[in-house]
Design a protein around this motif. Structure first.
Motif, PDB file in Angstrom:
ATOM      1  N   PRO A  80      -2.563  -3.684   3.354  1.00  0.00           N
ATOM      2  CA  PRO A  80      -1.832  -2.410   3.398  1.00  0.00           C
ATOM      3  C   PRO A  80      -0.360  -2.563   3.060  1.00  0.00           C
ATOM      4  O   PRO A  80       0.225  -1.698   2.402  1.00  0.00           O
ATOM      5  CB  PRO A  80      -2.031  -1.921   4.841  1.00  0.00           C
ATOM      6  CG  PRO A  80      -2.415  -3.131   5.610  1.00  0.00           C
ATOM      7  CD  PRO A  80      -3.161  -4.009   4.658  1.00  0.00           C
ATOM      8  N   ALA A  81       0.257  -3.647   3.502  1.00  0.00           N
ATOM      9  CA  ALA A  81       1.672  -3.843   3.200  1.00  0.00           C
ATOM     10  C   ALA A  81       1.889  -4.054   1.713  1.00  0.00           C
ATOM     11  O   ALA A  81       2.856  -3.563   1.133  1.00  0.00           O
ATOM     12  CB  ALA A  81       2.217  -5.025   4.001  1.00  0.00           C
ATOM     13  N   ARG A 121       3.507   0.421  -4.434  1.00  0.00           N
ATOM     14  CA  ARG A 121       3.843   1.820  -4.717  1.00  0.00           C
ATOM     15  C   ARG A 121       5.349   2.021  -4.744  1.00  0.00           C
ATOM     16  O   ARG A 121       5.873   2.704  -5.636  1.00  0.00           O
ATOM     17  CB  ARG A 121       3.189   2.720  -3.652  1.00  0.00           C
ATOM     18  CG  ARG A 121       3.601   4.210  -3.717  1.00  0.00           C
ATOM     19  CD  ARG A 121       3.486   4.820  -5.088  1.00  0.00           C
ATOM     20  NE  ARG A 121       2.160   4.672  -5.656  1.00  0.00           N
ATOM     21  CZ  ARG A 121       1.845   5.004  -6.903  1.00  0.00           C
ATOM     22  NH1 ARG A 121       2.782   5.470  -7.727  1.00  0.00           N
ATOM     23  NH2 ARG A 121       0.619   4.846  -7.357  1.00  0.00           N
ATOM     24  N   ALA A 122       6.064   1.406  -3.814  1.00  0.00           N
ATOM     25  CA  ALA A 122       7.527   1.528  -3.791  1.00  0.00           C
ATOM     26  C   ALA A 122       8.145   0.934  -5.049  1.00  0.00           C
ATOM     27  O   ALA A 122       9.081   1.499  -5.627  1.00  0.00           O
ATOM     28  CB  ALA A 122       8.089   0.840  -2.546  1.00  0.00           C
ATOM     29  N   GLN A 154       0.043  -2.848  -0.679  1.00  0.00           N
ATOM     30  CA  GLN A 154      -0.133  -1.553  -1.330  1.00  0.00           C
ATOM     31  C   GLN A 154       1.128  -0.709  -1.205  1.00  0.00           C
ATOM     32  O   GLN A 154       1.556  -0.059  -2.181  1.00  0.00           O
ATOM     33  CB  GLN A 154      -1.337  -0.829  -0.723  1.00  0.00           C
ATOM     34  CG  GLN A 154      -2.667  -1.487  -1.057  1.00  0.00           C
ATOM     35  CD  GLN A 154      -3.827  -0.866  -0.305  1.00  0.00           C
ATOM     36  OE1 GLN A 154      -3.651  -0.267   0.759  1.00  0.00           O
ATOM     37  NE2 GLN A 154      -5.022  -1.014  -0.842  1.00  0.00           N
ATOM     38  N   ASP A 155       1.746  -0.703  -0.028  1.00  0.00           N
ATOM     39  CA  ASP A 155       2.984   0.050   0.162  1.00  0.00           C
ATOM     40  C   ASP A 155       4.104  -0.501  -0.709  1.00  0.00           C
ATOM     41  O   ASP A 155       4.867   0.259  -1.321  1.00  0.00           O
ATOM     42  CB  ASP A 155       3.409   0.000   1.639  1.00  0.00           C
ATOM     43  CG  ASP A 155       2.477   0.790   2.538  1.00  0.00           C
ATOM     44  OD1 ASP A 155       1.679   1.587   2.017  1.00  0.00           O
ATOM     45  OD2 ASP A 155       2.546   0.592   3.763  1.00  0.00           O
ATOM     46  N   SER A 156       4.227  -1.819  -0.766  1.00  0.00           N
ATOM     47  CA  SER A 156       5.278  -2.437  -1.566  1.00  0.00           C
ATOM     48  C   SER A 156       5.071  -2.170  -3.046  1.00  0.00           C
ATOM     49  O   SER A 156       6.031  -1.919  -3.785  1.00  0.00           O
ATOM     50  CB  SER A 156       5.313  -3.950  -1.321  1.00  0.00           C
ATOM     51  OG  SER A 156       5.626  -4.241   0.018  1.00  0.00           O
TER      52      SER A 156
END
Length: 218
Positions: A186-187, A193-194, A189-191
């Motif tokens: 999950p981390a 996208r950012a 994926q967040d990174s």
């Protein structure tokens, strides 16, 4: 001087402007931003490192007493006669702690192009062919020029704007992959996208991913 090498291997470059290029990777032991010991990770300048650079016990690793000795080991990794320009990437840890002009000159005479992946806190030999600068955290970056600037993103203490004055041919954002198996997916994926959103808003930056992990090579 004696060179301490954690590991050495032949593979494809997995990131940045040279992605996909056959390369000999020479990983020097030691770093000035983290000891490599898990008990020191939380207090390290670079706490998200996913590389083992401690010791000299990896494949192809060891202590090399002279530049000629290390150059010979690097040359032996390249499939001579297969075509292409021989290419070596010095990485770490922090290769700037050990890399010398003598070693690079020796490899140049053997026809190699020489690249480095550095955190930018150390002066580098002037005869390198390619410099990839990858700043970490709040560390002071003393390099002002590079071929590519590859920034792990996001880093609160190392936003892209901090490096606007660095003269770089290419600028890449590499999504942060935090340490710890339970938070990686999950981390990441967040990174990712950012990083995508930042590049879309700032077109002088490009996205790079760790292709070698996607295709499962060293």
């Amino acid at each position: 001087m004696t060179y301490s090498v954690k590991e050495m291997f032949y593979t494809l470059q997995g990131e940045g402007a040279q992605a996909g290029r056959p390369s000999v990777f020479c990983r020097f032991a030691g770093c000035n931003l983290w000891s490599g010991r898990e008990e020191d990770r939380a207090s390290a300048v670079c706490s998200f490192c996913d590389t083992d650079f401690v010791g000299t016990d990896g494949p192809g690793g060891g202590k090399f007493k002279t530049a000629a000795d290390l150059a010979s080991a690097i040359i032996a990794q390249w499939p001579m006669g297969a075509g292409g320009t021989p290419y070596v990437v010095f990485t770490g840890g922090e290769p700037g702690l050990q890399l010398t002009e003598e070693l690079i000159d020796t490899l140049h005479r053997a026809g190699f192009e020489c690249a480095v992946e550095t955190n930018g806190t150390q002066q580098l030999p002037s005869n390198l062919d390619w410099v990839c600068l990858s700043p970490k955290g709040a560390s002071e970056v003393i390099l002002t020029r590079c071929d590519e600037l590859k920034l792990v993103f996001p880093q609160p203490e190392a936003p892209p704007e901090r490096f606007n004055t660095v003269n770089a041919r290419y600028r890449f954002l590499s999504p942060l992959n935090p340490w710890g198996e339970e938070v990686i997916l999950p981390a990441r994926q967040d990174s990712t996208r950012a990083a995508i959103e930042y590049c879309l808003a700032h077109p002088d930056w490009r996205l790079t991913i760790q292709m070698h992990k996607v295709v499962n090579i060293a």
